[in-house]
Design an enzyme around this catalytic site. Structure first.
Site, PDB file in Angstrom:
ATOM      1  N   THR A   1       0.830  -1.213   0.000  1.00  0.00           N
ATOM      2  CA  THR A   1       0.000   0.000   0.000  1.00  0.00           C
ATOM      3  C   THR A   1       0.863   1.261   0.000  1.00  0.00           C
ATOM      4  O   THR A   1       0.609   2.205  -0.763  1.00  0.00           O
ATOM      5  CB  THR A   1      -0.937  -0.017   1.232  1.00  0.00           C
ATOM      6  OG1 THR A   1      -1.771  -1.183   1.131  1.00  0.00           O
ATOM      7  CG2 THR A   1      -1.796   1.229   1.316  1.00  0.00           C
TER       8      THR A   1
ATOM      9  N   ASN B   1      -5.803 -10.534  -7.135  1.00  0.00           N
ATOM     10  CA  ASN B   1      -5.866 -11.030  -5.759  1.00  0.00           C
ATOM     11  C   ASN B   1      -7.151 -11.776  -5.436  1.00  0.00           C
ATOM     12  O   ASN B   1      -7.206 -12.544  -4.487  1.00  0.00           O
ATOM     13  CB  ASN B   1      -5.676  -9.871  -4.765  1.00  0.00           C
ATOM     14  CG  ASN B   1      -6.594  -8.711  -5.039  1.00  0.00           C
ATOM     15  OD1 ASN B   1      -6.804  -8.318  -6.181  1.00  0.00           O
ATOM     16  ND2 ASN B   1      -7.174  -8.138  -4.009  1.00  0.00           N
TER      17      ASN B   1
ATOM     18  N   SER C   1       5.086  -7.015  -1.253  1.00  0.00           N
ATOM     19  CA  SER C   1       4.679  -7.113   0.142  1.00  0.00           C
ATOM     20  C   SER C   1       5.104  -8.475   0.697  1.00  0.00           C
ATOM     21  O   SER C   1       4.658  -9.512   0.205  1.00  0.00           O
ATOM     22  CB  SER C   1       3.161  -6.960   0.197  1.00  0.00           C
ATOM     23  OG  SER C   1       2.734  -6.972   1.520  1.00  0.00           O
ATOM     24  N   ALA C   2       5.965  -8.457   1.724  1.00  0.00           N
ATOM     25  CA  ALA C   2       6.578  -9.715   2.200  1.00  0.00           C
ATOM     26  C   ALA C   2       5.574 -10.682   2.820  1.00  0.00           C
ATOM     27  O   ALA C   2       5.770 -11.890   2.776  1.00  0.00           O
ATOM     28  CB  ALA C   2       7.658  -9.384   3.228  1.00  0.00           C
TER      29      ALA C   2
ATOM     30  N   CYS D   1      -9.740  -7.167   1.662  1.00  0.00           N
ATOM     31  CA  CYS D   1     -10.178  -5.779   1.782  1.00  0.00           C
ATOM     32  C   CYS D   1     -11.683  -5.633   1.619  1.00  0.00           C
ATOM     33  O   CYS D   1     -12.276  -4.657   2.040  1.00  0.00           O
ATOM     34  CB  CYS D   1      -9.498  -4.912   0.731  1.00  0.00           C
ATOM     35  SG  CYS D   1      -7.758  -5.105   0.791  1.00  0.00           S
TER      36      CYS D   1
HETATM   37  N1  PLP Z   1      -1.976  -5.026  -4.140  1.00  0.00           N
HETATM   38  C1  PLP Z   1      -2.520  -6.264  -4.122  1.00  0.00           C
HETATM   39  C2  PLP Z   1      -2.811  -6.937  -5.430  1.00  0.00           C
HETATM   40  C3  PLP Z   1      -2.796  -6.903  -2.916  1.00  0.00           C
HETATM   41  O1  PLP Z   1      -3.334  -8.128  -2.920  1.00  0.00           O
HETATM   42  C4  PLP Z   1      -2.483  -6.222  -1.695  1.00  0.00           C
HETATM   43  C5  PLP Z   1      -2.792  -6.844  -0.392  1.00  0.00           C
HETATM   44  O2  PLP Z   1      -3.754  -7.577  -0.255  1.00  0.00           O
HETATM   45  C6  PLP Z   1      -1.912  -4.938  -1.761  1.00  0.00           C
HETATM   46  C7  PLP Z   1      -1.669  -4.384  -3.001  1.00  0.00           C
HETATM   47  C8  PLP Z   1      -1.550  -4.191  -0.512  1.00  0.00           C
HETATM   48  O3  PLP Z   1      -0.405  -4.739   0.102  1.00  0.00           O
HETATM   49  P1  PLP Z   1      -0.088  -4.529   1.652  1.00  0.00           P
HETATM   50  O4  PLP Z   1      -0.973  -5.465   2.412  1.00  0.00           O
HETATM   51  O5  PLP Z   1       1.344  -4.886   1.807  1.00  0.00           O
HETATM   52  O6  PLP Z   1      -0.336  -3.096   1.966  1.00  0.00           O
END
Ligand code: PLP
Length: 370
Positions: free
Chosen positions: A70, A147, A195-196, A322
């Site tokens: 994010t 996702n 994102s780890a 989300c």
């Molecule tokens: N982009 C995608 C495709 C994701 O699946 C996610 C997390 O679910 C993010 C961005 C955001 O990542 P983070 O959880 O590290 O903020």
């Protein structure tokens, strides 16, 4: 509890937690300090950056550590908003909220157009080309792996089109890095996010990939860490943990892919045998093995399915984490599956065949009771 929500987050690999504990105990110095504890911590940050860059085919200084996907995405859109040469943005309605909300938040909505989505939940490249050719010099933001359903966009094709029409490309690789081969040296991707916690690393750490030629302005200013792009004392343990997680993931790609692929094929077969008319989202022959999305008829009883599965001991998700509370899915309406909501089952490296089979049994029994 059987955990089948690995697209939301994954259990850290024990080797990752071990490395992190060691760093926290022994290398807790501030990487900006000039004394030994500081330089030792800095060496860990630098080595991790170098290793990650090698694994992804880029330069170490193209990796900027952030708190996750994010933050990396916000930094990109913040800079796109500052860039007076960008008059046109192309994205899709299926992007993560970090992308879609950034477009609103940074005042880019009026410049934004949405590429059509094909029934397999990937962007329509012919439409993309027509948008790009109408307004060359755009900024394109498209995810690599979706996702919600695991569909895989033709990123090489998208990068080629962007190159042809002089567009910049941000590829959201949050669901692909650590799960499939990503090689920045092989494509014209300008920016990417990682994102780890999606690949058995720690939460709260990730990075922005940005090619050297693109100069950015920071959002967070202060001590000038991360080449001045992201001030704040580095989280040495999390950075080392992410590096270890990526090393393990890359080492085990082939093995994990075939093992998880077999589980996916078997789960689909088991469900097709036990649940008449079951529908899967996207083209399951072409989605990533880790994610299976099932279209559930939107009835009152089914609306509590994830909660009922939770009571039975199975952690799955209604679409993306989300949207877990609303269960609404832009994806399903976009690909014409109205009257359904998605149930996402996602595997990780620690998922076993036995767990998958137990899920298939419990899930079909619950659906039969509905
Ligand atoms: N982009 C995608 C495709 C994701 O699946 C996610 C997390 O679910 C993010 C961005 C955001 O990542 P983070 O959880 O590290 O903020």
């Amino acid at each position: 509890m059987i955990y089948l929500d690995n697209a939301a987050t994954t259990r850290p690999d024990p080797q990752v937690t071990e490395i992190m504990a060691g760093v926290m105990e022994n290398f807790w110095g501030n990487p900006s300090s000039v004394h030994d504890p500081g330089t030792e911590a800095k060496a860990i940050v630098d080595e991790s950056r170098k290793t990650i860059a090698q694994l992804l085919g880029c330069h170490a200084d193209e990796i900027i550590f952030t708190s996750g996907g994010t933050e990396a995405i916000n930094l990109i859109f913040y800079n796109i908003a500052l860039n007076s040469n960008i008059h046109h943005i192309i994205t899709s309605t299926l992007e993560h909220p970090a992308v879609l909300h950034s477009i609103d938040h940074y005042g880019l909505s009026e410049k934004t157009e949405f590429v059509d989505i094909l029934p397999d939940a990937t962007p329509d490249l012919r439409h993309l080309e027509s948008l790009l050719s109408a307004k060359p010099g755009a900024f394109v933001s498209l995810m690599h792996i979706n996702n919600e359903c695991g569909s895989i966009a033709d990123i090489a094709g998208i990068a080629e089109l962007c190159n042809r029409y002089g567009a910049l490309l941000f590829c959201d690789t949050v669901q692909s890095i650590g799960k499939t081969q990503v090689d920045f040296s092989m494509s014209n991707i300008d920016f990417a996010a990682c994102s780890a916690h999606k690949f058995h690393g720690p939460r709260g750490i990730g990075f922005l990939f940005k090619r050297r030629k693109h100069l950015f302005t920071p959002q967070a200013v202060g001590g000038g860490q991360e080449s001045g792009l992201r001030s704040g004392t580095e989280n040495t343990a999390a950075i080392a943990g992410m590096c270890k997680a990526l090393e393990i993931a890359v080492e085990q790609f082939t093995l994990t892919k075939s093992r998880i692929g077999e589980m996916k094929t078997k789960l689909i077969a088991l469900l097709q045998n036990s649940v008449p008319d079951i529908q899967f989202v996207g083209n399951t022959d072409q989605t990533i093995p880790h994610i299976i999305s099932i279209a559930i008829p939107d009835t009152e009883e089914n609306s509590m399915l994830t909660e009922r599965l939770n009571t039975e001991g199975f952690a799955v998700s209604a679409g993306s984490a989300c949207h877990a509370t609303t269960k609404r899915s832009t994806l399903l309406s976009t690909i014409g599956l109205t009257g359904y909501f998605p149930l996402r089952v996602s595997f990780g490296r620690f998922t076993t065949s036995k767990e998958m089979e137990e899920f298939a049994k419990a899930f079909s029994e619950l659906l039969q009771k509905s």
